[in-house]
Motif scaffolding. Structure first.
Motif, mmCIF file in Angstrom:
data_model
loop_
_atom_site.group_PDB
_atom_site.id
_atom_site.type_symbol
_atom_site.label_atom_id
_atom_site.label_comp_id
_atom_site.label_asym_id
_atom_site.label_seq_id
_atom_site.Cartn_x
_atom_site.Cartn_y
_atom_site.Cartn_z
ATOM 1 N N TYR A 51 29.792 48.544 75.828
ATOM 2 C CA TYR A 51 29.516 49.988 75.856
ATOM 3 C C TYR A 51 29.945 50.589 77.187
ATOM 4 N N HIS A 52 30.700 51.665 77.116
ATOM 5 C CA HIS A 52 31.092 52.370 78.332
ATOM 6 C C HIS A 52 31.210 53.848 77.976
ATOM 7 N N ASN A 53 30.520 54.691 78.684
ATOM 8 C CA ASN A 53 30.542 56.127 78.367
ATOM 9 C C ASN A 53 30.272 56.883 79.659
ATOM 10 N N HIS A 54 31.285 56.918 80.536
ATOM 11 C CA HIS A 54 31.050 57.437 81.875
ATOM 12 C C HIS A 54 32.287 58.169 82.384
ATOM 13 N N SER A 100 35.558 56.386 77.661
ATOM 14 C CA SER A 100 34.402 56.201 76.784
ATOM 15 C C SER A 100 34.758 55.352 75.579
ATOM 16 N N THR A 101 33.809 54.512 75.184
ATOM 17 C CA THR A 101 33.964 53.748 73.941
ATOM 18 C C THR A 101 33.227 54.439 72.797
ATOM 19 N N VAL A 102 32.561 55.566 73.095
ATOM 20 C CA VAL A 102 31.697 56.216 72.106
ATOM 21 C C VAL A 102 32.486 57.272 71.324
ATOM 22 N N SER A 130 29.207 64.237 69.446
ATOM 23 C CA SER A 130 28.067 64.764 70.192
ATOM 24 C C SER A 130 27.607 63.852 71.312
ATOM 25 N N SER A 131 28.023 62.587 71.338
ATOM 26 C CA SER A 131 27.507 61.723 72.406
ATOM 27 C C SER A 131 28.567 61.186 73.354
ATOM 28 N N VAL A 132 29.850 61.494 73.117
ATOM 29 C CA VAL A 132 30.847 61.115 74.126
ATOM 30 C C VAL A 132 30.520 61.885 75.408
ATOM 31 N N TYR A 133 30.784 61.273 76.538
ATOM 32 C CA TYR A 133 30.392 61.822 77.845
ATOM 33 C C TYR A 133 30.876 63.268 78.023
ATOM 34 N N TRP A 134 32.055 63.569 77.460
ATOM 35 C CA TRP A 134 32.618 64.929 77.626
ATOM 36 C C TRP A 134 32.510 65.740 76.337
ATOM 37 N N SER A 135 31.430 65.534 75.586
ATOM 38 C CA SER A 135 31.294 66.185 74.272
ATOM 39 C C SER A 135 31.425 67.709 74.369
ATOM 40 N N ASP A 136 30.876 68.303 75.421
ATOM 41 C CA ASP A 136 30.904 69.770 75.538
ATOM 42 C C ASP A 136 32.284 70.306 75.882
ATOM 43 N N LEU A 137 33.221 69.433 76.235
ATOM 44 C CA LEU A 137 34.571 69.909 76.583
ATOM 45 C C LEU A 137 35.592 69.630 75.477
ATOM 46 N N LEU A 138 35.161 68.981 74.398
ATOM 47 C CA LEU A 138 36.093 68.680 73.297
ATOM 48 C C LEU A 138 36.679 69.969 72.729
ATOM 49 N N GLY A 172 40.335 50.316 71.865
ATOM 50 C CA GLY A 172 38.875 50.185 71.900
ATOM 51 C C GLY A 172 38.177 51.029 72.942
ATOM 52 N N ILE A 173 38.917 51.846 73.682
ATOM 53 C CA ILE A 173 38.319 52.744 74.675
ATOM 54 C C ILE A 173 39.211 53.981 74.774
ATOM 55 N N TYR A 174 38.593 55.122 75.081
ATOM 56 C CA TYR A 174 39.292 56.405 74.921
ATOM 57 C C TYR A 174 39.255 57.234 76.203
ATOM 58 N N ARG A 175 40.280 58.077 76.337
ATOM 59 C CA ARG A 175 40.403 58.984 77.481
ATOM 60 C C ARG A 175 40.413 60.415 76.964
ATOM 61 N N PRO A 176 40.166 61.402 77.821
ATOM 62 C CA PRO A 176 39.991 62.782 77.327
ATOM 63 C C PRO A 176 41.266 63.504 76.902
#
Ligand SMILES: [Zn+2]
Length: 459
Positions: A225-228, A232-234, A238-246, A279-283
């Motif tokens: 798990y990494h969400n920082h 993010s792996t999430v 609604s729960s990705v670290y940058w959810s409000d900027l999507l 398996g991990i994502y960038r913005p």
């Protein structure tokens, strides 16, 4: 020039001179408040001999100031958080050491231990102030040290002690054309031949603590798990670290489409981050933390959060005032004034306008740092309105700020920033002014100064 083979170093007993002879000195190249209130950056060069010091100053101006804190929108927005010092220290040899490696047979290029010195290449070992080696290997952080990491750290500390600086962060510029770009802890190392984007990227690690957004081909994320911050792996709206900027309506994961998505601004979740391709994502598709773009909105916010305690703290003791352009006086010739209290150049030659400001007291003492803005109309097709902040002492001494010029002829006004670096003048009798050159009248239309601002600090 001392060039040794590494083999010789290993066999025998060369002792490199401990420290270059000249005393290290520090020069403030950006000062935005007391050091205690700011993130203090010290820039130190390695491999610059006495004859290279002018080049060193040019390298620092280009890499850190002109192309970065003046130019990169994120750094411009954060620059009031920083005090920046250039430390001058001479090396005995010109150019840092350069060692050449090759990948061991069957080796993994991303594993530092799989690289070995290439016996078919001449290894260059120079006597430099800090003892850095450019090695050309990403997995080895592009650089290492002639003797040991501890020795180089001690040399850096000695240089800082000599220069009387206790910085929060150190940028080391290596005099070499070989690519170097690496940040760890509070130290960042780049090569002189690089571009400011590399410095911006490494500062992104060092100040807001951002991750790399690039990856090693074929690798899958194995860190759980990494969400920082910016990775993010999430995979969740609604729960990705940058959810409000999507971006509204964005698909997750997001597949980059060059026809509809801005590569460094459209925020989704693009696969590949922190050295793993899967398996991990960038913005965004291509942020500065991945490649050549500007910082993405997610990274920009991390910048803003991390520098917030250091920005604008000078509001307590800074005085800012706006003045009408009509306060400006012509130097060498009278100027004209319109009914809006703008000052104009009615002449067929360019003219100087001197725009005075009141020198203020701050905490009972005269201000010592000066900056400004000018709002101008440039109505000439190929000459610009150029302004700077200037202080002038009755004894004749002048201190000039950096000149800023209008972009192109336009009927609308343009704002010229005259705020970086600030002009420092400690003398009680000096006055402060904005000094502008106005182009000649063109087709009966006059260039003008609408208004100007002078800000003053004391520290
Ligand atoms: Zn980013």
């Amino acid at each position: 020039m001392k060039r040794l083979l590494i083999a010789q170093l290993a066999l025998c007993c060369f002792a490199l001179p401990a420290i270059a002879a000249a005393q290290a000195t520090a020069t403030a190249i950006a000062k935005n408040g007391p050091n205690a209130d700011k993130i203090v950056l010290a820039i130190i060069g390695d491999g610059y001999a006495s004859g290279d010091m002018a080049t060193y100053r040019d390298d620092v101006d280009r890499l850190v100031m002109d192309d970065l804190f003046y130019e990169d929108p994120t750094l411009v927005a954060n620059r009031s958080a920083f005090n920046i010092y250039r430390v001058d220290v001479e090396s005995n040899d010109s150019g840092v050491s350069e060692w050449f490696y090759k990948l061991k047979p069957g080796g993994d290029s991303s594993n530092a231990a799989d690289w070995e010195l290439d016996p078919n290449q001449t290894q260059i070992t120079n006597d430099t102030a800090l003892g850095y080696v450019a090695n050309g290997v990403w997995a080895k952080c592009w650089h290492e040290y002639v003797i040991s990491s501890a020795d180089t750290s001690a040399r850096i500390q000695n240089v800082l002690n000599e220069a009387g600086l206790a910085p929060d962060k150190v940028i080391v510029v290596l005099n070499t054309s070989r690519l170097v770009g690496c940040a760890g802890g509070s130290r960042l190392v780049v090569n002189s031949g690089t571009h400011s984007g590399v410095v911006a990227h490494e500062l992104g690690h060092m100040v807001p603590g951002l991750s790399d957004e690039y990856w090693v081909s074929g690798k899958t994320w194995s860190g759980g798990y990494h969400n920082h911050k910016n990775c993010s792996t999430v995979l969740n709206q609604s729960s990705v670290y940058w959810s409000d900027l999507l971006a509204p309506g964005v698909d997750l994961p997001t597949i980059y489409d060059a026809t509809t998505m801005d590569p460094d601004d459209y925020v989704g979740m693009f696969e590949g981050c922190r050295y793993a391709e899967f398996g991990i994502y960038r913005p965004v598709h291509n942020c500065r933390m991945r490649g050549s773009g500007e910082f993405c909105p997610v990274c920009e916010r991390e910048w803003s959060t991390s520098t917030a305690p250091y920005r604008d703290s000078y509001a307590d003791y800074m005085a800012v005032a706006n003045y009408p352009g009509a306060l400006c006086k012509g130097a060498y010739a009278q100027l004209a004034y319109n009914t809006y209290a703008h000052v104009q150049n009615p002449w067929t030659v360019s003219r100087w306008a001197v725009c005075p400001a009141k020198r203020v007291h701050l905490n009972g003492l005269f201000s010592t740092y000066f900056f400004g803005f000018a709002w101008v109309k440039d109505r000439h097709p190929d000459q610009d309105v150029c302004c700077r902040v200037r202080t002038r002492n009755p004894g004749g001494a002048i201190r000039d700020g950096v000149e800023s010029c209008s972009e192109a002829s336009s009927a609308g006004y343009q704002m010229l920033r005259l705020d970086f670096p600030k002009v420092n003048d400690p003398y009680t009798w000096s006055h402060v002014e904005v000094l502008c050159k106005l182009p000649p009248v063109h087709n009966n239309i006059r260039s003008e100064i609408l208004t100007y601002r002078v800000g003053q600090d004391r520290f």
